[in-house]
Design an enzyme around this catalytic site. Structure first.
Site, PDB file in Angstrom:
ATOM      1  N   CYS A 117      -1.210 -14.707   1.706  1.00 33.31           N
ATOM      2  CA  CYS A 117       0.124 -14.276   2.148  1.00 33.31           C
ATOM      3  C   CYS A 117       0.935 -15.368   2.826  1.00 33.31           C
ATOM      4  O   CYS A 117       2.125 -15.531   2.550  1.00 33.31           O
ATOM      5  CB  CYS A 117       0.021 -13.045   3.030  1.00 33.31           C
ATOM      6  SG  CYS A 117      -0.686 -13.332   4.671  1.00 33.31           S
ATOM      7  N   TYR A 125      -9.045 -12.088   6.652  1.00 36.59           N
ATOM      8  CA  TYR A 125      -7.810 -11.687   7.335  1.00 36.59           C
ATOM      9  C   TYR A 125      -7.194 -10.430   6.729  1.00 36.59           C
ATOM     10  O   TYR A 125      -6.435  -9.716   7.377  1.00 36.59           O
ATOM     11  CB  TYR A 125      -6.801 -12.846   7.314  1.00 36.59           C
ATOM     12  CG  TYR A 125      -5.900 -12.866   6.099  1.00 36.59           C
ATOM     13  CD1 TYR A 125      -4.636 -12.316   6.117  1.00 36.59           C
ATOM     14  CD2 TYR A 125      -6.328 -13.438   4.895  1.00 36.59           C
ATOM     15  CE1 TYR A 125      -3.817 -12.328   5.009  1.00 36.59           C
ATOM     16  CE2 TYR A 125      -5.523 -13.465   3.784  1.00 36.59           C
ATOM     17  CZ  TYR A 125      -4.257 -12.912   3.844  1.00 36.59           C
ATOM     18  OH  TYR A 125      -3.448 -12.918   2.733  1.00 36.59           O
ATOM     19  N   TRP A 133      -8.437 -13.526  -3.056  1.00 35.55           N
ATOM     20  CA  TRP A 133      -8.885 -13.102  -1.731  1.00 35.55           C
ATOM     21  C   TRP A 133     -10.399 -12.898  -1.650  1.00 35.55           C
ATOM     22  O   TRP A 133     -10.874 -12.291  -0.705  1.00 35.55           O
ATOM     23  CB  TRP A 133      -8.180 -11.795  -1.348  1.00 35.55           C
ATOM     24  CG  TRP A 133      -6.749 -11.970  -0.967  1.00 35.55           C
ATOM     25  CD1 TRP A 133      -6.247 -12.136   0.290  1.00 35.55           C
ATOM     26  CD2 TRP A 133      -5.612 -11.997  -1.836  1.00 35.55           C
ATOM     27  NE1 TRP A 133      -4.880 -12.273   0.259  1.00 35.55           N
ATOM     28  CE2 TRP A 133      -4.453 -12.192  -1.034  1.00 35.55           C
ATOM     29  CE3 TRP A 133      -5.438 -11.889  -3.211  1.00 35.55           C
ATOM     30  CZ2 TRP A 133      -3.162 -12.271  -1.561  1.00 35.55           C
ATOM     31  CZ3 TRP A 133      -4.161 -11.969  -3.732  1.00 35.55           C
ATOM     32  CH2 TRP A 133      -3.041 -12.151  -2.912  1.00 35.55           C
ATOM     33  N   HIS A 190      -0.341 -10.189   8.292  1.00 36.61           N
ATOM     34  CA  HIS A 190       0.306 -10.371   6.994  1.00 36.61           C
ATOM     35  C   HIS A 190       1.624 -11.097   7.223  1.00 36.61           C
ATOM     36  O   HIS A 190       2.341 -10.821   8.192  1.00 36.61           O
ATOM     37  CB  HIS A 190       0.545  -9.030   6.304  1.00 36.61           C
ATOM     38  CG  HIS A 190       1.199  -9.164   4.967  1.00 36.61           C
ATOM     39  ND1 HIS A 190       0.677  -9.932   3.959  1.00 36.61           N
ATOM     40  CD2 HIS A 190       2.366  -8.650   4.468  1.00 36.61           C
ATOM     41  CE1 HIS A 190       1.465  -9.883   2.892  1.00 36.61           C
ATOM     42  NE2 HIS A 190       2.505  -9.113   3.187  1.00 36.61           N
ATOM     43  N   ASP A 236       9.162 -10.260   0.701  1.00 41.62           N
ATOM     44  CA  ASP A 236       7.713 -10.492   0.682  1.00 41.62           C
ATOM     45  C   ASP A 236       7.287 -10.941  -0.708  1.00 41.62           C
ATOM     46  O   ASP A 236       7.230 -10.139  -1.645  1.00 41.62           O
ATOM     47  CB  ASP A 236       6.977  -9.211   1.073  1.00 41.62           C
ATOM     48  CG  ASP A 236       5.506  -9.469   1.373  1.00 41.62           C
ATOM     49  OD1 ASP A 236       5.007 -10.556   1.024  1.00 41.62           O
ATOM     50  OD2 ASP A 236       4.855  -8.586   1.956  1.00 41.62           O
TER      51      ASP A 236
END
Length: 606
Positions: A196, A435, A160, A254, A277
């Site tokens: 994600c 994001y 990220w 997300h 997830d």
């Protein structure tokens, strides 16, 4: 005495069963059928034929159909459909990104089975693992852990920090097939990199391939609550800038997946959509995975439900508190009405290329008695407390056009609903943002030291944001966070407002040349116009979807592409069978990244 009946061979009727069960792409070398539907096999005997009056033939098939959906349209969408949309952008500007799931493309089923066969539970006890694969709860949990590589030989490595030079940027991917094939071809070594929506999309491909109805879901203003107190606290200096490097954050959006299954391990009423997830955030029972947890349990605030209900509940319900640290070190609570966790929860509609809002599946209407009951059940004390009311309100408004490469205005809209004058200071700041909420450099600022708010008045204060300020620091998320901090020194009051702005990319146009009939060759013409005032370098189109050969997927454009210039490429498509197909396109350059486009291709009979 009749001669014994000897089975010579068994014809699994691959072509007929594949057609009837919508598994033709998987039925080339093995029989793949769907639960709850009859299929045919033909037995050939040696020596003599079967005689019903003489021979007794027993044929046993045993299943556990824990993932059956009543609606044929939903089965078509959530099991059979190979393309779809994943929603990104911001809560005020939702952007659908096309994705090629490709669960029936060559080799994907074998890769999905391999993924199950190298998971740590299989390696510890293969027989126990295989016997538990009849449970979609178990399989879903395994897939959630294996899509990331934090504990095992999983598929994707997350990153990220915007440094993707030794791999592939998460924004570059337009489908799961390339990722899964890279993972297999490299000896089950992790593929760099995912975020994600990539984790969720790959999990969706694997679960659909295994016959479990699955969809990708996006939650806007999604909380990452590490300590399970259902509270996200931001500590800011007197200018409103976040001071403490916190892992607890609010993500602009997300993504996770929902899978449809029964839950015999839970109380009645918790069957149906389950949240899973695969993005590695927190450990669950010692492994980086999350779920499955019934979406209904999240809505009811039942946090004791397996698996990981508190974490998912916080993602859509956590409260946010902003603390302003004054010059003397004291902390003052700021009012922030602009940031609400868990908005516009989105997925693709059944049978249509449109967004469906499913927030109501996760949350009762705000302020309703049912919402209060759910918060009471979850012991969500912050949400149950009465909110202090102020006579002054502020929100961030935007201008009409906010496209990539443009200069534009944003506005702090302030209302004074009291009968008194208020002498204030207004700090406006715009910064690029990823994001997941990580802020980048400043790209616009204004400081009004003496702002007078007359009784019952309205003011609109503009802030100009210039392309030359944000062009070099904008991330591939195309997001800018605008913050307004209104300070009233006399009353020691602080009012905070924020808004995330999405800059829209130019349109990729896709034309289909030729008559879209079965077994006819077609050509796709793909074009894009440079919207910037500067040339583009290193331009490439990447195309995925049915009818493509491997070498056709990436096409480079000669440098440079001048300002305002339109570039076109043509892609030869192999003959397609009757039905609905989709082409997904990604465009990359030095200054314009991760531009996505798609086109439906409807093939009719010859």
């Amino acid at each position: 005495m009749a001669q014994d009946l000897i089975l010579g061979r068994c014809d699994l009727e691959l072509e007929a069963n594949g057609r009837d069960h919508y598994t033709a792409d998987l039925c080339r070398e093995r029989l793949v059928v769907r639960r709850g539907q009859p299929f045919r096999v033909t037995l050939h005997f040696e020596g003599r034929n079967y005689e019903a009056s003489v021979d007794s033939l027993t044929f046993s098939v045993v299943t556990a159909d824990a993932v059956y959906l009543d609606s044929e349209q939903e089965r078509e969408e959530y099991v059979l459909t190979q393309q779809g949309f994943i929603y990104q952008g911001s809560a005020k500007f939702i952007k659908g990104i096309p994705w090629n799931f490709g669960q029936f493309e060559d080799g994907i089923l074998d890769i999905c089975l391999m993924l199950l066969d190298i998971n740590p539970k299989f390696l510890r006890d293969a027989s126990r693992d295989c016997s538990r694969r009849s449970s979609p709860v178990y399989v879903g949990r395994v897939v959630s852990g294996m899509v990331n590589c934090n504990d095992d030989q999983g598929v994707l490595l997350g990153r990220w920090d915007n440094n993707y030079g030794d791999g592939i940027s998460p924004m570059f991917w337009i489908g799961s097939v390339d990722i899964l094939r890279r993972w297999k071809s490299c000896g089950c070594q992790r593929v760099k990199y995912g975020q994600c929506w990539v984790f969720a999309a790959v999990a969706c491909t694997v679960l659909r391939c295994l016959g479990i109805p699955t969809r990708v879901v996006t939650n806007y203003n999604s909380a990452h609550d590490q300590n399970s107190n259902l509270l996200i606290e931001y500590f800011r200096n007197e200018f409103g800038e976040i001071q403490k490097d916190k892992s607890e954050m609010i993500w602009n959006f997300h993504c996770w997946v929902e899978s449809w299954m029964t839950r015999p391990d839970l109380q009645p009423g918790y069957e149906g959509w389950q949240a899973l997830d695969p993005t590695p955030q927190e450990k669950s029972e010692g492994t980086y995975c999350c779920g499955p947890v019934p979406v209904r349990a999240i809505k009811e605030g039942d946090l004791s439900t397996k698996y990981d209900a508190p974490f998912v509940f916080a993602e859509v319900n956590a409260d946010v508190v902003d603390w302003i640290r004054q010059e003397d070190g004291s902390l003052h609570k700021s009012v922030n009405r602009s940031l609400v966790v868990g908005l516009q929860i989105s997925t693709k509609s059944v049978g249509r290329d449109e967004r469906e809002d499913i927030t109501h599946n996760y949350k009762y209407p705000e302020g309703s008695p049912e919402e209060r009951e759910a918060f009471t059940r979850a012991n969500h004390l912050n949400k149950l407390a009465d909110k202090e009311e102020t006579g002054i309100a502020m929100r961030i408004r935007v201008s009409q056009s906010m496209s990539m490469g443009s200069d534009f205005d944003v506005f702090a809209y302030i209302t004074n609903n009291t009968a008194e004058d208020h002498a204030c200071r207004l700090l406006l700041c715009a910064r690029t943002v990823s994001y997941n909420g990580v802020l980048g450099p400043e790209c616009g600022a204004k400081d009004l030291l003496n702002l007078s708010l007359e009784p019952f008045s309205e003011k609109s204060i503009p802030l100009r944001i210039l392309y030359k300020k944000y062009c070099d620091c904008l991330t591939e998320s195309n997001l800018i966070k605008v913050r307004g901090l209104l300070i009233e020194p006399a009353a020691n009051n602080y009012l905070l407002a924020e808004r995330d702005i999405y800059l829209e990319n130019p349109e990729i146009k896709i034309r289909i040349l030729g008559e879209p009939k079965q077994n006819r060759k077609l050509v796709a013409e793909v074009s894009l116009r440079n919207p910037l005032a500067v040339p583009l370098l290193g331009c490439t189109f990447t195309v995925e979807g049915a009818g493509l050969t491997e070498e056709q997927k990436t096409m480079e454009i000669p440098d440079p592409v001048e300002a305002g210039q339109e570039v076109k490429v043509r892609v030869d498509l192999l003959p397609l069978h009757v039905g609905r197909h989709k082409l997904v396109v990604n465009f990359e350059s030095d200054k314009l990244k991760a531009v996505k486009g798609f086109r439906n291709v409807i093939i009719g009979p010859s």
